[in-house]
Design a protein around this motif. Structure first.
Motif, PDB file in Angstrom:
ATOM      1  N   SER A 141       0.653  -1.262   0.090  1.00 44.44           N
ATOM      2  CA  SER A 141      -0.069  -0.030   0.154  1.00 44.44           C
ATOM      3  C   SER A 141       1.007   1.387  -0.021  1.00 44.44           C
ATOM      4  O   SER A 141       0.223   2.239  -0.060  1.00 44.44           O
ATOM      5  CB  SER A 141      -0.729  -0.086   1.125  1.00 44.44           C
ATOM      6  OG  SER A 141      -1.872  -1.038   1.404  1.00 44.44           O
ATOM      7  N   LEU A 142       2.141   1.130  -0.048  1.00 44.12           N
ATOM      8  CA  LEU A 142       3.035   2.282   0.175  1.00 44.12           C
ATOM      9  C   LEU A 142       3.013   3.105  -1.105  1.00 44.12           C
ATOM     10  O   LEU A 142       3.255   2.337  -2.070  1.00 44.12           O
ATOM     11  CB  LEU A 142       4.525   1.932   0.500  1.00 44.12           C
ATOM     12  CG  LEU A 142       5.359   2.901   0.956  1.00 44.12           C
ATOM     13  CD1 LEU A 142       4.884   3.467   2.349  1.00 44.12           C
ATOM     14  CD2 LEU A 142       6.956   2.468   1.066  1.00 44.12           C
ATOM     15  N   GLU A 143       2.567   4.345  -0.926  1.00 46.04           N
ATOM     16  CA  GLU A 143       2.614   5.517  -1.830  1.00 46.04           C
ATOM     17  C   GLU A 143       3.912   6.194  -1.880  1.00 46.04           C
ATOM     18  O   GLU A 143       4.267   6.981  -3.021  1.00 46.04           O
ATOM     19  CB  GLU A 143       1.347   5.998  -1.687  1.00 46.04           C
ATOM     20  CG  GLU A 143       0.247   5.506  -1.827  1.00 46.04           C
ATOM     21  CD  GLU A 143      -1.252   6.154  -1.658  1.00 46.04           C
ATOM     22  OE1 GLU A 143      -1.111   7.260  -1.458  1.00 46.04           O
ATOM     23  OE2 GLU A 143      -2.039   5.484  -1.674  1.00 46.04           O
ATOM     24  N   GLU A 144       4.414   6.568  -0.729  1.00 40.00           N
ATOM     25  CA  GLU A 144       5.399   7.703  -0.774  1.00 40.00           C
ATOM     26  C   GLU A 144       6.630   7.348   0.180  1.00 40.00           C
ATOM     27  O   GLU A 144       6.101   6.682   1.366  1.00 40.00           O
ATOM     28  CB  GLU A 144       4.842   9.024  -0.228  1.00 40.00           C
ATOM     29  CG  GLU A 144       5.802  10.158  -0.105  1.00 40.00           C
ATOM     30  CD  GLU A 144       5.426  11.285   0.298  1.00 40.00           C
ATOM     31  OE1 GLU A 144       5.934  12.210   0.874  1.00 40.00           O
ATOM     32  OE2 GLU A 144       3.853  11.526   0.306  1.00 40.00           O
ATOM     33  N   LEU A 145       7.796   7.335  -0.400  1.00 40.14           N
ATOM     34  CA  LEU A 145       9.122   6.954   0.598  1.00 40.14           C
ATOM     35  C   LEU A 145       9.998   8.020   0.489  1.00 40.14           C
ATOM     36  O   LEU A 145      10.409   8.324  -0.945  1.00 40.14           O
ATOM     37  CB  LEU A 145       9.484   5.461  -0.001  1.00 40.14           C
ATOM     38  CG  LEU A 145      10.822   5.147   0.540  1.00 40.14           C
ATOM     39  CD1 LEU A 145      10.871   5.201   2.145  1.00 40.14           C
ATOM     40  CD2 LEU A 145      11.219   3.969   0.095  1.00 40.14           C
ATOM     41  N   ASP A 161       9.194  -3.169  -8.009  1.00 40.92           N
ATOM     42  CA  ASP A 161       7.547  -3.710  -8.232  1.00 40.92           C
ATOM     43  C   ASP A 161       6.466  -3.282  -7.383  1.00 40.92           C
ATOM     44  O   ASP A 161       5.555  -3.871  -7.507  1.00 40.92           O
ATOM     45  CB  ASP A 161       7.991  -5.365  -8.016  1.00 40.92           C
ATOM     46  CG  ASP A 161       8.782  -5.900  -8.789  1.00 40.92           C
ATOM     47  OD1 ASP A 161       9.152  -5.209 -10.300  1.00 40.92           O
ATOM     48  OD2 ASP A 161       9.776  -6.966  -8.552  1.00 40.92           O
ATOM     49  N   MET A 162       6.803  -2.131  -6.481  1.00 42.05           N
ATOM     50  CA  MET A 162       5.952  -1.577  -5.712  1.00 42.05           C
ATOM     51  C   MET A 162       4.909  -0.719  -6.708  1.00 42.05           C
ATOM     52  O   MET A 162       5.084   0.394  -6.961  1.00 42.05           O
ATOM     53  CB  MET A 162       6.322  -1.112  -4.648  1.00 42.05           C
ATOM     54  CG  MET A 162       7.311  -1.893  -3.745  1.00 42.05           C
ATOM     55  SD  MET A 162       8.188  -1.110  -2.374  1.00 42.05           S
ATOM     56  CE  MET A 162       6.827  -0.549  -1.446  1.00 42.05           C
ATOM     57  N   ARG A 163       4.005  -1.399  -7.197  1.00 43.31           N
ATOM     58  CA  ARG A 163       2.807  -0.613  -8.117  1.00 43.31           C
ATOM     59  C   ARG A 163       2.167   0.534  -7.610  1.00 43.31           C
ATOM     60  O   ARG A 163       1.776   1.638  -8.230  1.00 43.31           O
ATOM     61  CB  ARG A 163       2.068  -1.585  -8.679  1.00 43.31           C
ATOM     62  CG  ARG A 163       2.704  -2.555  -9.567  1.00 43.31           C
ATOM     63  CD  ARG A 163       3.635  -1.840 -10.520  1.00 43.31           C
ATOM     64  NE  ARG A 163       4.471  -2.822 -11.305  1.00 43.31           N
ATOM     65  CZ  ARG A 163       5.264  -2.670 -12.098  1.00 43.31           C
ATOM     66  NH1 ARG A 163       5.423  -1.242 -12.470  1.00 43.31           N
ATOM     67  NH2 ARG A 163       6.115  -3.557 -12.755  1.00 43.31           N
ATOM     68  N   ARG A 164       1.872   0.705  -6.099  1.00 47.80           N
ATOM     69  CA  ARG A 164       1.364   1.895  -5.807  1.00 47.80           C
ATOM     70  C   ARG A 164       2.256   2.866  -5.400  1.00 47.80           C
ATOM     71  O   ARG A 164       1.850   4.177  -4.845  1.00 47.80           O
ATOM     72  CB  ARG A 164       0.519   1.655  -4.554  1.00 47.80           C
ATOM     73  CG  ARG A 164      -0.615   0.658  -4.687  1.00 47.80           C
ATOM     74  CD  ARG A 164      -1.603   0.505  -3.749  1.00 47.80           C
ATOM     75  NE  ARG A 164      -2.618  -0.333  -3.959  1.00 47.80           N
ATOM     76  CZ  ARG A 164      -3.695  -0.577  -3.096  1.00 47.80           C
ATOM     77  NH1 ARG A 164      -3.857   0.120  -1.881  1.00 47.80           N
ATOM     78  NH2 ARG A 164      -4.716  -1.112  -3.495  1.00 47.80           N
ATOM     79  N   LEU A 165       3.514   2.875  -5.556  1.00 45.85           N
ATOM     80  CA  LEU A 165       4.685   3.642  -5.106  1.00 45.85           C
ATOM     81  C   LEU A 165       4.664   4.862  -6.161  1.00 45.85           C
ATOM     82  O   LEU A 165       5.171   4.742  -7.096  1.00 45.85           O
ATOM     83  CB  LEU A 165       5.976   2.989  -4.656  1.00 45.85           C
ATOM     84  CG  LEU A 165       6.985   3.980  -4.272  1.00 45.85           C
ATOM     85  CD1 LEU A 165       6.719   4.476  -2.658  1.00 45.85           C
ATOM     86  CD2 LEU A 165       8.348   3.189  -4.246  1.00 45.85           C
ATOM     87  N   VAL A 166       4.262   5.823  -5.828  1.00 47.63           N
ATOM     88  CA  VAL A 166       4.462   7.182  -6.761  1.00 47.63           C
ATOM     89  C   VAL A 166       5.216   8.225  -6.582  1.00 47.63           C
ATOM     90  O   VAL A 166       5.445   8.875  -7.410  1.00 47.63           O
ATOM     91  CB  VAL A 166       2.813   7.745  -6.928  1.00 47.63           C
ATOM     92  CG1 VAL A 166       1.887   6.649  -7.447  1.00 47.63           C
ATOM     93  CG2 VAL A 166       2.343   8.308  -5.513  1.00 47.63           C
TER      94      VAL A 166
END
Length: 199
Positions: A141-145, A161-166
């Motif tokens: 669920s991670l969107e921001e790092l 491969d983290m598809r929700r990471l924008v």
């Protein structure tokens, strides 16, 4: 103690919160920003309804393992403290959505962080982190790092491969490469990427 849902004590020069804060069973929001706290009491684990802890701008050096007993915790905000390590029990915070520790002294993140699978935002910029745990890639669920200004030399390959990471900010680190998958995004999954490798 029943009935207290919000406790805000900002900028009161408080140096200590007693362990019996855990008796506030219905407490949902605890604001302690801008004080002189050096620790979060172990009793915090008794706050079973706690959803948000805001304690930025203190002198906190440790987060107790009892934080994992706060089963409803969604926001853990401790910017501008002196925290060097997060407890493994952070992975027990199954409803945690936002983890904010910029400007601390973190040297690592626990591998168990992958258990906090509802995390949407991780902000650890301006620390001393040399490596991100593989568990980060389990956060679907991670969107921001935000991890700029650390000591990173690599990023786990599965982060690509983290598809929700924008939004991924890893500028001002010591990276030599980025996960291949970050360059294979379709337009609707394009990441806002900031890294020291950008031309």
């Amino acid at each position: 103690v029943t009935g207290v849902q919000t406790c805000a004590l900002p900028i009161y020069k408080i140096t200590r919160i007693p362990d019996d804060v855990g008796n506030l069973r219905e407490l949902e929001r605890l604001g302690l920003a801008g004080n002189r706290l050096t620790e979060i009491p172990r009793g915090i684990g008794g706050c079973e309804c706690l959803e948000g802890l805001w304690a930025h701008g203190n002198l906190i050096g440790t987060v107790p393992d009892t934080i994992g007993d706060c089963g409803r915790l969604r926001h853990l905000m401790l910017a501008g403290n002196r925290v060097r390590k997060l407890p493994d029990s952070i992975g027990d915070c199954k409803y945690l959505e936002e983890l904010s520790f910029p400007g601390n002294e973190l040297e690592s993140l626990p591998e168990t962080i992958g258990g906090a699978y509802m995390l949407r935002v991780i902000d650890v910029h301006g620390n001393k982190i040399a490596k991100l745990p593989d568990g980060v890639a389990k956060l679907k669920s991670l969107e921001e790092l935000s991890a700029q200004g650390n000591l990173l030399t690599s990023i786990p390959e599965d982060v690509g491969d983290m598809r929700r990471l924008v939004r991924l900010n890893v500028a001002e680190n010591k990276l030599e490469s980025l996960p291949k998958g970050l360059g294979d995004r379709s337009e609707e999954h394009t990441s806002e990427l900031q890294s020291p490798l950008q031309s």
